[in-house]
Write a protein that holds these residues in place. Structure first.
Motif, PDB file in Angstrom:
ATOM      1  N   UNK A  19      53.849  52.858  35.982  1.00 17.16           N
ATOM      2  CA  UNK A  19      55.210  52.585  36.437  1.00 17.16           C
ATOM      3  C   UNK A  19      55.873  51.553  35.531  1.00 17.16           C
ATOM      4  N   UNK A  20      55.118  50.512  35.141  1.00 13.89           N
ATOM      5  CA  UNK A  20      55.662  49.512  34.231  1.00 13.89           C
ATOM      6  C   UNK A  20      56.059  50.149  32.903  1.00 13.89           C
ATOM      7  N   UNK A  21      55.233  51.055  32.402  1.00 12.24           N
ATOM      8  CA  UNK A  21      55.520  51.740  31.134  1.00 12.24           C
ATOM      9  C   UNK A  21      56.771  52.609  31.252  1.00 12.24           C
ATOM     10  N   UNK A  22      56.905  53.321  32.352  1.00  8.73           N
ATOM     11  CA  UNK A  22      58.069  54.173  32.554  1.00  8.73           C
ATOM     12  C   UNK A  22      59.358  53.348  32.578  1.00  8.73           C
ATOM     13  N   UNK A  23      59.340  52.239  33.320  1.00 11.77           N
ATOM     14  CA  UNK A  23      60.515  51.372  33.405  1.00 11.77           C
ATOM     15  C   UNK A  23      60.828  50.770  32.032  1.00 11.77           C
ATOM     16  N   UNK A  24      59.787  50.396  31.289  1.00 12.59           N
ATOM     17  CA  UNK A  24      59.963  49.843  29.947  1.00 12.59           C
ATOM     18  C   UNK A  24      60.586  50.874  29.007  1.00 12.59           C
ATOM     19  N   UNK A  25      60.117  52.110  29.076  1.00  8.68           N
ATOM     20  CA  UNK A  25      60.659  53.163  28.219  1.00  8.68           C
ATOM     21  C   UNK A  25      62.118  53.466  28.525  1.00  8.68           C
ATOM     22  N   UNK A  26      62.563  53.170  29.731  1.00  8.09           N
ATOM     23  CA  UNK A  26      63.960  53.394  30.088  1.00  8.09           C
ATOM     24  C   UNK A  26      64.879  52.292  29.561  1.00  8.09           C
ATOM     25  N   UNK A  27      64.302  51.286  28.901  1.00 13.04           N
ATOM     26  CA  UNK A  27      65.118  50.269  28.267  1.00 13.04           C
ATOM     27  C   UNK A  27      65.186  48.940  28.984  1.00 13.04           C
ATOM     28  N   UNK A  28      64.453  48.796  30.094  1.00 15.50           N
ATOM     29  CA  UNK A  28      64.438  47.527  30.810  1.00 15.50           C
ATOM     30  C   UNK A  28      63.443  46.573  30.150  1.00 15.50           C
ATOM     31  N   UNK A  29      63.640  45.286  30.396  1.00 18.64           N
ATOM     32  CA  UNK A  29      62.684  44.289  29.920  1.00 18.64           C
ATOM     33  C   UNK A  29      61.574  44.152  30.950  1.00 18.64           C
ATOM     34  N   UNK A  30      60.333  44.210  30.495  1.00 10.80           N
ATOM     35  CA  UNK A  30      59.163  44.257  31.377  1.00 10.80           C
ATOM     36  C   UNK A  30      58.154  43.208  30.947  1.00 10.80           C
ATOM     37  N   UNK A  31      57.554  42.547  31.927  1.00 10.44           N
ATOM     38  CA  UNK A  31      56.375  41.722  31.709  1.00 10.44           C
ATOM     39  C   UNK A  31      55.348  42.106  32.772  1.00 10.44           C
ATOM     40  N   UNK A  32      54.104  42.228  32.346  1.00 10.83           N
ATOM     41  CA  UNK A  32      53.052  42.735  33.237  1.00 10.83           C
ATOM     42  C   UNK A  32      51.905  41.730  33.281  1.00 10.83           C
ATOM     43  N   UNK A  33      51.532  41.341  34.517  1.00 10.41           N
ATOM     44  CA  UNK A  33      50.426  40.405  34.720  1.00 10.41           C
ATOM     45  C   UNK A  33      49.252  41.119  35.376  1.00 10.41           C
ATOM     46  N   UNK A  34      48.043  40.867  34.855  1.00 15.43           N
ATOM     47  CA  UNK A  34      46.811  41.431  35.421  1.00 15.43           C
ATOM     48  C   UNK A  34      45.849  40.291  35.708  1.00 15.43           C
ATOM     49  N   UNK A  35      45.428  40.160  36.958  1.00 18.94           N
ATOM     50  CA  UNK A  35      44.528  39.071  37.355  1.00 18.94           C
ATOM     51  C   UNK A  35      43.090  39.343  36.927  1.00 18.94           C
ATOM     52  N   UNK A  36      42.577  40.559  37.160  1.00 17.47           N
ATOM     53  CA  UNK A  36      41.166  40.859  36.904  1.00 17.47           C
ATOM     54  C   UNK A  36      40.864  40.793  35.408  1.00 17.47           C
ATOM     55  N   UNK A  37      39.945  39.932  35.038  1.00 13.87           N
ATOM     56  CA  UNK A  37      39.629  39.749  33.622  1.00 13.87           C
ATOM     57  C   UNK A  37      39.137  41.037  32.979  1.00 13.87           C
ATOM     58  N   UNK A  38      38.376  41.826  33.727  1.00 18.32           N
ATOM     59  CA  UNK A  38      37.824  43.067  33.182  1.00 18.32           C
ATOM     60  C   UNK A  38      38.899  44.103  32.882  1.00 18.32           C
ATOM     61  N   UNK A  39      40.103  43.927  33.472  1.00 22.07           N
ATOM     62  CA  UNK A  39      41.181  44.895  33.292  1.00 22.07           C
ATOM     63  C   UNK A  39      42.279  44.406  32.350  1.00 22.07           C
ATOM     64  N   UNK A  40      42.092  43.243  31.746  1.00 23.70           N
ATOM     65  CA  UNK A  40      43.194  42.617  31.011  1.00 23.70           C
ATOM     66  C   UNK A  40      43.697  43.458  29.831  1.00 23.70           C
TER      67      UNK A  40
END
Length: 451
Positions: A19-40
């Motif tokens: 979903x973050x990628x889709x919104x980013x591709x539409x031209x919006x500014x996106x920042x994504x945070x991931x808590x789990x270290x294994x998924x960073x």
């Protein structure tokens, strides 16, 4: 609309990457945070990341939480409520709606309080008490773990024996193997019929139309056999406020408004000619359901969630037909085995045999570029897709069509154009509808079909 600032927050495992990628591709500014270290590393090369989501709250126009969990505890509803109190626009739940998923008994109470009939169910926090109950009340039951351990999907067990003897055997085995983590469980009377979920997006005051009807496929292997997984694929369509909706989620509209809930909420049910039996809530995005829903959006995704979070009435235009999504996975999914993952899956390449990326959605994937490539180049650049994280769920592939059969063909044709060594997937997603589930639901008067 002008570009908005979207902050996506995975307070536990990374789930909302696509979903973050889709919104980013539409031209919006996106920042994504991931808590789990294994998924960073999930989403690297696709969307810009942040190391401290709280530092970015003031920057954000919209904050999106992807799940109810903060580590091993529920908690994103409390975070969302805190941010709303500070005037932020948030897609997320509340402490009370989080409880719908974590506490199955409470969820059934909420349904009953709003006039929705529920299946006979009982909660236990002691294995011996549950075993004794089955012996005294012999029947086929479903074992549903409570709390954090419910995320271990293979622990869900659907009984087959009318005297409950297999349920007793499984509970005895769980007591030995999982007694240290499985602090409670619900026994739900098994009901036969068509399994179907009704899902709606809620803007804090009301449900947005159209609503979504989807069919989950949770078992690992075709034919609905093997261990339970989080999900192996989904089929769906969009419709109006049908009898299935009005008899279930529709009855909770006022309650959700009083809570201030914003986002997707799903209620899985068993339906038969004698009625509707609600099974469980998903008071958050479903996975891979949200990827398939995105595929059906014919209006901009970013604008929809911006409107939803701000309490506006979004203009949601969707595909008029059917959709199918298939999760493509790698060893040792759905189990945890670091050695097997290292040998077969870690950093594996996702190879596309055509330049077409339509219907390809991210789960545990990253993108690697040759040379020094700025993160913003991810809007258009392709790079090498690789497996990321540790769960072995790199992508979801979707298809759509005027019929379920057409949607299936498009989806599986797209899978045929992808090479991931050692990957596997179910090849029967959507067949249940074709083989009779659709006819039964419409004959019983619960559905109108796609709009």
């Amino acid at each position: 609309m002008a570009a908005s600032n979207f902050l996506f927050v995975s307070a536990d495992a990374a789930l909302i990457t696509d979903l973050a990628w889709q919104v980013y591709r539409e031209g919006h500014d996106v920042r994504y945070y991931i808590e789990a270290e294994s998924d960073r590393d999930i989403g690297d090369g696709f969307v810009p990341k942040t190391d401290d989501w709280r530092e970015d709250v003031e920057w954000a126009d919209v904050v999106v939480f992807d799940d109810i969990w903060v580590g091993s505890d529920i908690g994103t509803g409390a975070l969302a409520e805190e941010l709303r109190a500070d005037g932020k626009a948030v897609v997320g739940g509340t402490p009370t709606t989080d409880r719908l998923e974590e506490d199955r008994g409470y969820a059934m109470e909420v349904l009953e309080d709003h006039g929705v009939a529920t299946v006979d169910h009982h909660e236990f926090h002691d294995f011996d008490a549950g075993i004794e109950f089955v012996r005294e009340n012999p029947a086929a039951y479903v074992i549903k773990p409570l709390g954090e351990v419910q995320n271990v999907k293979r622990l869900l067990y659907v009984g087959n024996e009318d005297d409950g003897s297999d349920v007793v055997d499984v509970l005895q085995a769980y007591r030995k193997a999982w007694g240290h983590r499985m602090k409670g469980f619900q026994l739900q009377r098994k009901v036969d019929g068509v399994e179907v979920a009704i899902c709606g997006f809620f803007n804090g005051e009301r449900f947005v139309e159209p609503v979504n009807v989807n069919f989950e496929h949770k078992k690992l292997f075709p034919g609905n056999v093997g261990p339970s997984t989080g999900e192996m694929g989904t089929s769906m369509f969009w419709t109006g406020r049908t009898e299935l909706f009005e008899a279930t989620l529709g009855k909770l509209e006022g309650w959700l408004a009083a809570e201030g809930y914003v986002g997707s909420i799903d209620l899985n049910c068993i339906v038969s000619d004698s009625g509707i039996a609600p099974l469980e809530f998903t008071p958050r995005f479903g996975y891979p359901t949200i990827a398939l829903q995105e595929e059906g959006f014919e209006s901009p995704t970013g604008r929809f969630f911006d409107d939803l979070a701000h309490g506006r009435d979004p203009d949601l235009r969707v595909h008029r037909g059917f959709q199918v999504g298939v999760r493509v996975v790698l060893p040792p999914f759905p189990f945890d085995d670091e050695r097997t993952y290292d040998e077969n899956s870690r950093n594996a390449a996702v190879v596309f045999q055509t330049p077409d990326r339509d219907g390809i959605h991210l789960e545990d994937a990253k993108r690697v570029f040759s040379g020094d490539t700025p993160s913003g180049a991810g809007r258009a650049a392709d790079g090498q897709w690789r497996v990321a994280g540790e769960s072995g769920m790199p992508i979801v592939v979707t298809g759509k069509g005027e019929t379920m059969a057409a949607a299936r063909r498009q989806c599986y044709d797209r899978i045929d154009d992808i090479v991931i060594p050692n990957s596997y997937y179910r090849d029967d997603i959507g067949e249940r509808w074709i083989e009779g589930d659709g006819d039964r639901l419409q004959a019983w008067g619960y559905l109108e079909g796609p709009r």
